[in-house]
Design a protein around this motif. Structure first.
Motif, PDB file in Angstrom:
ATOM      1  N   ARG A  79      32.325  13.814   2.536  1.00  0.00           N
ATOM      2  CA  ARG A  79      32.878  13.720   1.174  1.00  0.00           C
ATOM      3  C   ARG A  79      32.159  14.688   0.245  1.00  0.00           C
ATOM      4  O   ARG A  79      32.776  15.398  -0.537  1.00  0.00           O
ATOM      5  CB  ARG A  79      32.743  12.288   0.665  1.00  0.00           C
ATOM      6  CG  ARG A  79      33.261  12.095  -0.733  1.00  0.00           C
ATOM      7  CD  ARG A  79      33.137  10.634  -1.139  1.00  0.00           C
ATOM      8  NE  ARG A  79      33.418  10.433  -2.523  1.00  0.00           N
ATOM      9  CZ  ARG A  79      34.625  10.343  -3.050  1.00  0.00           C
ATOM     10  NH1 ARG A  79      35.676  10.448  -2.281  1.00  0.00           N
ATOM     11  NH2 ARG A  79      34.789  10.151  -4.335  1.00  0.00           N
ATOM     12  N   ARG A  80      30.851  14.731   0.326  1.00  0.00           N
ATOM     13  CA  ARG A  80      30.065  15.630  -0.526  1.00  0.00           C
ATOM     14  C   ARG A  80      30.398  17.094  -0.224  1.00  0.00           C
ATOM     15  O   ARG A  80      30.566  17.907  -1.135  1.00  0.00           O
ATOM     16  CB  ARG A  80      28.574  15.369  -0.333  1.00  0.00           C
ATOM     17  CG  ARG A  80      27.718  16.134  -1.296  1.00  0.00           C
ATOM     18  CD  ARG A  80      26.284  15.621  -1.249  1.00  0.00           C
ATOM     19  NE  ARG A  80      25.473  16.228  -2.242  1.00  0.00           N
ATOM     20  CZ  ARG A  80      25.350  15.823  -3.488  1.00  0.00           C
ATOM     21  NH1 ARG A  80      26.018  14.782  -3.902  1.00  0.00           N
ATOM     22  NH2 ARG A  80      24.575  16.456  -4.332  1.00  0.00           N
TER      23      ARG A  80
ATOM     24  N   SER B   5      27.126  15.617  -8.136  1.00  0.00           N
ATOM     25  CA  SER B   5      27.348  14.187  -7.962  1.00  0.00           C
ATOM     26  C   SER B   5      28.627  13.937  -7.178  1.00  0.00           C
ATOM     27  O   SER B   5      29.547  14.752  -7.192  1.00  0.00           O
ATOM     28  CB  SER B   5      27.442  13.517  -9.332  1.00  0.00           C
ATOM     29  OG  SER B   5      27.693  12.148  -9.190  1.00  0.00           O
ATOM     30  N   THR B   6      28.679  12.797  -6.504  1.00  0.00           N
ATOM     31  CA  THR B   6      29.887  12.441  -5.740  1.00  0.00           C
ATOM     32  C   THR B   6      30.509  11.152  -6.257  1.00  0.00           C
ATOM     33  O   THR B   6      31.160  10.445  -5.510  1.00  0.00           O
ATOM     34  CB  THR B   6      29.567  12.279  -4.244  1.00  0.00           C
ATOM     35  OG1 THR B   6      28.574  11.262  -4.097  1.00  0.00           O
ATOM     36  CG2 THR B   6      29.142  13.567  -3.619  1.00  0.00           C
TER      37      THR B   6
ATOM     38  N   GLN C 284      33.895  17.875  -1.508  1.00  0.00           N
ATOM     39  CA  GLN C 284      33.904  17.989  -2.970  1.00  0.00           C
ATOM     40  C   GLN C 284      33.255  19.292  -3.426  1.00  0.00           C
ATOM     41  O   GLN C 284      33.719  19.927  -4.363  1.00  0.00           O
ATOM     42  CB  GLN C 284      33.193  16.789  -3.595  1.00  0.00           C
ATOM     43  CG  GLN C 284      33.318  16.769  -5.100  1.00  0.00           C
ATOM     44  CD  GLN C 284      32.936  15.435  -5.678  1.00  0.00           C
ATOM     45  OE1 GLN C 284      33.312  14.399  -5.146  1.00  0.00           O
ATOM     46  NE2 GLN C 284      32.201  15.457  -6.762  1.00  0.00           N
TER      47      GLN C 284
ATOM     48  N   ARG D 193      29.894  10.050   3.977  1.00  0.00           N
ATOM     49  CA  ARG D 193      29.343  10.472   2.686  1.00  0.00           C
ATOM     50  C   ARG D 193      29.044  11.970   2.690  1.00  0.00           C
ATOM     51  O   ARG D 193      29.299  12.656   1.707  1.00  0.00           O
ATOM     52  CB  ARG D 193      28.076   9.683   2.379  1.00  0.00           C
ATOM     53  CG  ARG D 193      27.656   9.834   0.947  1.00  0.00           C
ATOM     54  CD  ARG D 193      26.482   8.979   0.550  1.00  0.00           C
ATOM     55  NE  ARG D 193      26.419   7.732   1.284  1.00  0.00           N
ATOM     56  CZ  ARG D 193      25.289   7.134   1.634  1.00  0.00           C
ATOM     57  NH1 ARG D 193      24.138   7.671   1.308  1.00  0.00           N
ATOM     58  NH2 ARG D 193      25.291   5.996   2.288  1.00  0.00           N
ATOM     59  N   HIS D 194      28.518  12.462   3.809  1.00  0.00           N
ATOM     60  CA  HIS D 194      28.231  13.901   3.901  1.00  0.00           C
ATOM     61  C   HIS D 194      29.516  14.720   3.891  1.00  0.00           C
ATOM     62  O   HIS D 194      29.583  15.772   3.271  1.00  0.00           O
ATOM     63  CB  HIS D 194      27.419  14.212   5.160  1.00  0.00           C
ATOM     64  CG  HIS D 194      25.997  13.755   5.079  1.00  0.00           C
ATOM     65  ND1 HIS D 194      25.121  14.207   4.111  1.00  0.00           N
ATOM     66  CD2 HIS D 194      25.300  12.879   5.844  1.00  0.00           C
ATOM     67  CE1 HIS D 194      23.954  13.631   4.281  1.00  0.00           C
ATOM     68  NE2 HIS D 194      24.034  12.808   5.327  1.00  0.00           N
TER      69      HIS D 194
END
Length: 146
Positions: A8-9, A76-77, A12, A5-6
């Protein structure tokens, strides 16, 4: 899962910043680079008007939409935002190629525009690489059976 998740964030955020930087570079080339006043003077009024309609006006219209997408992608992701950011990056690349395609009179009047177009495509390439990272770390929604 948390590391993914980190990543990906972060990917992005890098992609959103790269898309914004690409747009700013293109805007600098179009609007703020030092124009050659003699070349602008030699361009007839119809050519100046056509150049404005085909390049400057769409740039201004697209700038607001791009700013909204970049701002949303930074805060936001959500899954649909990566698709929207990918579409925006493709749109920036296509618009940059459009400006390069119609830019013959512009290149004479704005000598720094070609360098801006090249750097814009480089920044957009960075965005695409970061978006590959976003798509590779995408975790599909889990469903509960039962």
């Amino acid at each position: 899962m948390r590391n993914s998740r980190h990543r990906r964030r972060a990917s992005q955020a890098v992609a959103a910043c790269a898309v914004a930087i690409a747009w700013v570079i293109l805007g600098y080339g179009l609007r703020f680079s030092q124009p050659d006043r003699e070349a602008w003077g030699e361009l007839e009024a119809g050519g100046r008007f056509g150049t404005f309609i085909l390049s400057y006006l769409p740039f201004y219209f697209l700038a607001l939409a791009l700013a909204v997408v970049v701002a949303l992608a930074l805060v936001s992701t959500r899954g649909w935002l990566s698709g929207l950011l990918t579409t925006t990056a493709v749109g920036v690349a296509l618009f940059t190629c459009w400006v390069a395609l119609i830019g013959t009179p512009l290149f004479e009047a704005q000598p720094q525009l070609m360098a801006s177009i090249i750097w814009c495509l480089v920044a957009d390439g960075v965005a695409f690489v970061a978006l590959v990272g976003v798509w590779l770390t995408h975790q599909p929604a889990r469903t509960v059976n039962g």
